[in-house]
Scaffold this motif. Structure first.
Motif, PDB file in Angstrom:
ATOM      1  N   PHE A  94       0.854  -1.188   0.000  1.00  0.00           N
ATOM      2  CA  PHE A  94       0.000   0.000   0.000  1.00  0.00           C
ATOM      3  C   PHE A  94       0.886   1.234   0.000  1.00  0.00           C
ATOM      4  CE2 PHE A  94       0.647  -1.388   4.367  1.00  0.00           C
ATOM      5  CZ  PHE A  94       1.088  -0.244   4.995  1.00  0.00           C
ATOM      6  N   VAL A  95       0.339   2.332  -0.474  1.00  0.00           N
ATOM      7  CA  VAL A  95       1.090   3.584  -0.523  1.00  0.00           C
ATOM      8  C   VAL A  95       0.176   4.732  -0.105  1.00  0.00           C
ATOM      9  CG1 VAL A  95       2.696   2.827  -2.316  1.00  0.00           C
ATOM     10  CG2 VAL A  95       0.555   3.923  -2.972  1.00  0.00           C
ATOM     11  N   SER A  96       0.788   5.776   0.433  1.00  0.00           N
ATOM     12  CA  SER A  96       0.093   7.030   0.711  1.00  0.00           C
ATOM     13  C   SER A  96       1.138   8.131   0.729  1.00  0.00           C
ATOM     14  CB  SER A  96      -0.659   6.967   2.054  1.00  0.00           C
ATOM     15  OG  SER A  96       0.236   6.729   3.119  1.00  0.00           O
ATOM     16  N   ARG A  97       0.674   9.368   0.824  1.00  0.00           N
ATOM     17  CA  ARG A  97       1.606  10.499   0.929  1.00  0.00           C
ATOM     18  C   ARG A  97       1.261  11.282   2.196  1.00  0.00           C
ATOM     19  NH1 ARG A  97       4.891  10.755  -3.342  1.00  0.00           N
ATOM     20  NH2 ARG A  97       4.171   9.737  -5.264  1.00  0.00           N
ATOM     21  N   VAL A  98       2.260  11.429   3.050  1.00  0.00           N
ATOM     22  CA  VAL A  98       2.069  12.091   4.336  1.00  0.00           C
ATOM     23  C   VAL A  98       3.230  13.050   4.565  1.00  0.00           C
ATOM     24  CG1 VAL A  98       1.832  11.782   6.837  1.00  0.00           C
ATOM     25  CG2 VAL A  98       0.861  10.081   5.265  1.00  0.00           C
ATOM     26  N   HIS A  99       2.902  14.321   4.747  1.00  0.00           N
ATOM     27  CA  HIS A  99       3.903  15.356   5.055  1.00  0.00           C
ATOM     28  C   HIS A  99       5.062  15.344   4.062  1.00  0.00           C
ATOM     29  CE1 HIS A  99       2.414  15.229   9.510  1.00  0.00           C
ATOM     30  NE2 HIS A  99       1.555  15.811   8.702  1.00  0.00           N
ATOM     31  N   GLY A 100       4.737  15.203   2.788  1.00  0.00           N
ATOM     32  CA  GLY A 100       5.756  15.242   1.749  1.00  0.00           C
ATOM     33  C   GLY A 100       6.487  13.946   1.511  1.00  0.00           C
ATOM     34  N   HIS A 101       6.187  12.929   2.308  1.00  0.00           N
ATOM     35  CA  HIS A 101       6.828  11.627   2.158  1.00  0.00           C
ATOM     36  C   HIS A 101       5.941  10.682   1.350  1.00  0.00           C
ATOM     37  CE1 HIS A 101      10.084  12.260   5.117  1.00  0.00           C
ATOM     38  NE2 HIS A 101       9.168  12.905   5.837  1.00  0.00           N
ATOM     39  N   LEU A 102       6.569   9.884   0.513  1.00  0.00           N
ATOM     40  CA  LEU A 102       5.926   8.692  -0.003  1.00  0.00           C
ATOM     41  C   LEU A 102       6.000   7.642   1.098  1.00  0.00           C
ATOM     42  CD1 LEU A 102       4.768   6.899  -2.309  1.00  0.00           C
ATOM     43  CD2 LEU A 102       7.139   6.360  -2.905  1.00  0.00           C
ATOM     44  N   THR A 123       2.743  -5.417  10.074  1.00  0.00           N
ATOM     45  CA  THR A 123       2.796  -4.410   9.020  1.00  0.00           C
ATOM     46  C   THR A 123       4.048  -3.565   9.196  1.00  0.00           C
ATOM     47  OG1 THR A 123       0.372  -4.338   9.042  1.00  0.00           O
ATOM     48  CG2 THR A 123       1.512  -2.567   7.895  1.00  0.00           C
ATOM     49  N   VAL A 124       4.796  -3.407   8.122  1.00  0.00           N
ATOM     50  CA  VAL A 124       6.023  -2.600   8.177  1.00  0.00           C
ATOM     51  C   VAL A 124       5.887  -1.402   7.246  1.00  0.00           C
ATOM     52  CG1 VAL A 124       7.501  -4.505   8.873  1.00  0.00           C
ATOM     53  CG2 VAL A 124       7.165  -4.048   6.448  1.00  0.00           C
ATOM     54  N   PHE A 125       6.548  -0.306   7.615  1.00  0.00           N
ATOM     55  CA  PHE A 125       6.414   0.967   6.912  1.00  0.00           C
ATOM     56  C   PHE A 125       7.780   1.509   6.502  1.00  0.00           C
ATOM     57  CE2 PHE A 125       2.559   0.609   9.323  1.00  0.00           C
ATOM     58  CZ  PHE A 125       1.588   1.257   8.580  1.00  0.00           C
ATOM     59  N   TYR A 126       7.789   2.113   5.308  1.00  0.00           N
ATOM     60  CA  TYR A 126       8.966   2.780   4.767  1.00  0.00           C
ATOM     61  C   TYR A 126       8.539   4.177   4.300  1.00  0.00           C
ATOM     62  CZ  TYR A 126      10.821  -1.984   4.505  1.00  0.00           C
ATOM     63  OH  TYR A 126      11.235  -3.259   4.815  1.00  0.00           O
ATOM     64  N   ARG A 127       9.500   5.094   4.253  1.00  0.00           N
ATOM     65  CA  ARG A 127       9.201   6.423   3.731  1.00  0.00           C
ATOM     66  C   ARG A 127      10.410   6.976   2.985  1.00  0.00           C
ATOM     67  NH1 ARG A 127       8.942   9.753   9.502  1.00  0.00           N
ATOM     68  NH2 ARG A 127      11.064   9.257  10.184  1.00  0.00           N
ATOM     69  N   GLY A 128      10.133   7.912   2.097  1.00  0.00           N
ATOM     70  CA  GLY A 128      11.176   8.561   1.322  1.00  0.00           C
ATOM     71  C   GLY A 128      10.554   9.511   0.327  1.00  0.00           C
ATOM     72  N   LYS A 129      11.359  10.331  -0.301  1.00  0.00           N
ATOM     73  CA  LYS A 129      10.845  11.230  -1.329  1.00  0.00           C
ATOM     74  C   LYS A 129      10.445  10.454  -2.576  1.00  0.00           C
ATOM     75  CE  LYS A 129      11.323  15.084   0.943  1.00  0.00           C
ATOM     76  NZ  LYS A 129      10.132  15.844   1.405  1.00  0.00           N
ATOM     77  N   THR A 130      11.159   9.388  -2.873  1.00  0.00           N
ATOM     78  CA  THR A 130      10.883   8.562  -4.042  1.00  0.00           C
ATOM     79  C   THR A 130      11.012   7.089  -3.651  1.00  0.00           C
ATOM     80  OG1 THR A 130      13.180   8.436  -4.800  1.00  0.00           O
ATOM     81  CG2 THR A 130      11.883  10.336  -5.541  1.00  0.00           C
ATOM     82  N   ILE A 131      10.631   6.205  -4.570  1.00  0.00           N
ATOM     83  CA  ILE A 131      10.735   4.773  -4.328  1.00  0.00           C
ATOM     84  C   ILE A 131      12.175   4.373  -3.999  1.00  0.00           C
ATOM     85  CG2 ILE A 131      10.673   2.536  -5.529  1.00  0.00           C
ATOM     86  CD1 ILE A 131       8.122   3.511  -6.926  1.00  0.00           C
ATOM     87  N   THR A 180       2.815  13.568  13.948  1.00  0.00           N
ATOM     88  CA  THR A 180       3.772  13.350  12.869  1.00  0.00           C
ATOM     89  C   THR A 180       4.025  11.854  12.712  1.00  0.00           C
ATOM     90  OG1 THR A 180       5.769  13.374  14.256  1.00  0.00           O
ATOM     91  CG2 THR A 180       4.914  15.516  13.515  1.00  0.00           C
ATOM     92  N   LEU A 181       4.674  11.486  11.618  1.00  0.00           N
ATOM     93  CA  LEU A 181       5.037  10.087  11.421  1.00  0.00           C
ATOM     94  C   LEU A 181       5.946   9.573  12.526  1.00  0.00           C
ATOM     95  CD1 LEU A 181       5.698  10.016   7.562  1.00  0.00           C
ATOM     96  CD2 LEU A 181       3.703   9.124   8.781  1.00  0.00           C
ATOM     97  N   ASP A 182       6.750  10.448  13.098  1.00  0.00           N
ATOM     98  CA  ASP A 182       7.665  10.017  14.159  1.00  0.00           C
ATOM     99  C   ASP A 182       6.932   9.660  15.447  1.00  0.00           C
ATOM    100  OD1 ASP A 182       9.933  10.312  12.558  1.00  0.00           O
ATOM    101  OD2 ASP A 182      10.127  12.438  13.068  1.00  0.00           O
ATOM    102  N   GLU A 183       5.664  10.031  15.555  1.00  0.00           N
ATOM    103  CA  GLU A 183       4.870   9.695  16.735  1.00  0.00           C
ATOM    104  C   GLU A 183       4.123   8.373  16.580  1.00  0.00           C
ATOM    105  OE1 GLU A 183       2.323  12.957  17.803  1.00  0.00           O
ATOM    106  OE2 GLU A 183       3.932  14.429  17.546  1.00  0.00           O
ATOM    107  N   LEU A 184       4.319   7.694  15.464  1.00  0.00           N
ATOM    108  CA  LEU A 184       3.670   6.403  15.254  1.00  0.00           C
ATOM    109  C   LEU A 184       4.357   5.352  16.127  1.00  0.00           C
ATOM    110  CD1 LEU A 184       1.507   4.917  13.576  1.00  0.00           C
ATOM    111  CD2 LEU A 184       3.279   4.471  11.866  1.00  0.00           C
TER     112      LEU A 184
END
Length: 315
Positions: A94-102, A123-131, A180-184
């Motif tokens: 799955f994908v989404s965009r949160v606070h400028g992150h993919l 469930t594991v999560f990754y983030r970045g500007k691009t893939i 923020t994502l850091d509070e997850l």
């Protein structure tokens, strides 16, 4: 949106209501290549990355549960692995965009700590500007799938959860919000209150993709599922609207059934009536393209009446 606890409706009731609703408009199978003859299913909707449209898809041999997630791009009508893109040992991307992150994620399986020979999941999560810049930033609680994130109108992050067991039975949807994502955190997810009145105890469901609507409500694309008397599984794609400020939800509605998709193989006989909600592309003309996995073996696209438009009108 109705400001009340939703009416609990079983799969059968939702099916009966759906027969009276506008039916899907057209359907097509997506063609994949370049993965050694393995199945590609349980895809995301296309999303833009570095100027081109990309689909994340679960890639798996028909007789195996050992899954990888590839990123595919379309070349002359066929979706092929994107050159140089990472491959993840995950299921159901799955994908989404949160606070400028993919934000990208999927389900990681591992040996069950108690039941010998069985698999467990998280469930594991990754983030970045691009893939190609994706980096791991969070791992959810053991035993929980269908954790989804959405950036809300006030800039906070909505978190949809799906506990099972003592709190969620076979699987119910919860919601909380963080800054923020850091509070997850695992604690925040485990403490998320359940949305009242959605699933009968013998059935289950979860959120698959979440859309911020124009009026600040959240449109949830998910699934509701049940067993029949022969223990065959039946998965139906559904939607509902959610108010993140009050915690109130609209009634669930189905948007399709397996019969609306083209015939095809199933991974196992008990999975023949399974539609996995992947993602929804709203097109602005009153329709939406619904991307889904069918029968744990293929990926298809169904064009439907946009199911979220009516909720935006209620703002």
């Amino acid at each position: 949106m109705q400001t009340r606890t939703p009416t609990m409706k079983t799969c059968q009731t939702l099916l009966e209501e759906f027969q009276r609703a506008p039916q899907p408009l057209r359907v097509e199978k997506l063609v994949f290549a370049g993965v050694g003859g393995r199945d590609v299913y349980n895809i995301s909707a296309p999303f833009e990355d570095d100027g081109e449209w990309v689909i994340a898809g679960r890639v798996e041999a028909r007789d195996s549960e050992q899954s990888e997630v590839y990123f595919f791009v379309e070349r002359e009508g066929t979706w092929v692995p994107r050159e140089g893109a990472p491959v993840f040992a995950l299921q159901d991307p799955f994908v989404s965009r949160v606070h400028g992150h993919l934000v990208f994620g999927g389900v990681e399986t591992f040996p069950h700590p108690v039941l010998h020979g069985k698999l467990y999941w998280r469930t594991v999560f990754y983030r970045g500007k691009t893939i190609n810049e994706l980096a791991h930033f969070f791992t959810g609680p053991d035993g929980m799938k269908d954790i989804r994130l959405v950036e809300l109108r006030d800039g906070s992050v909505g978190v949809f959860t799906r506990p099972q067991g003592e709190k969620g039975g076979r699987g119910k949807i919860g919601f909380t919000r963080i800054g923020t994502l850091d509070e997850l955190t695992v604690e925040a997810i485990e403490n998320a209150p359940l949305i009242d009145g959605q699933f009968a105890d013998e059935e289950w469901g979860g959120a698959n993709e979440v859309h911020l609507l124009g009026n600040g409500l959240v449109g949830v694309l998910g699934h509701i599922a049940c067993f029949d008397q022969e223990r065959n599984r039946h998965y139906y794609p559904m939607v509902f609207a959610f108010n993140p400020d009050t915690g109130e939800a609209s009634d669930m509605e189905l948007i399709a059934t397996r019969a609306h998709f083209l015939d095809g193989p199933a991974k196992r006989p008990d999975l023949s009536d399974v539609v996995f909600s992947g993602g929804l592309i709203r097109k602005g003309d009153g329709t939406a393209d619904f991307y889904a996995g069918t029968s744990d073996a293929e990926a298809q696209k169904l064009t439907i009446v946009d199911p979220f438009t009516k909720y935006e009108r209620q703002g």
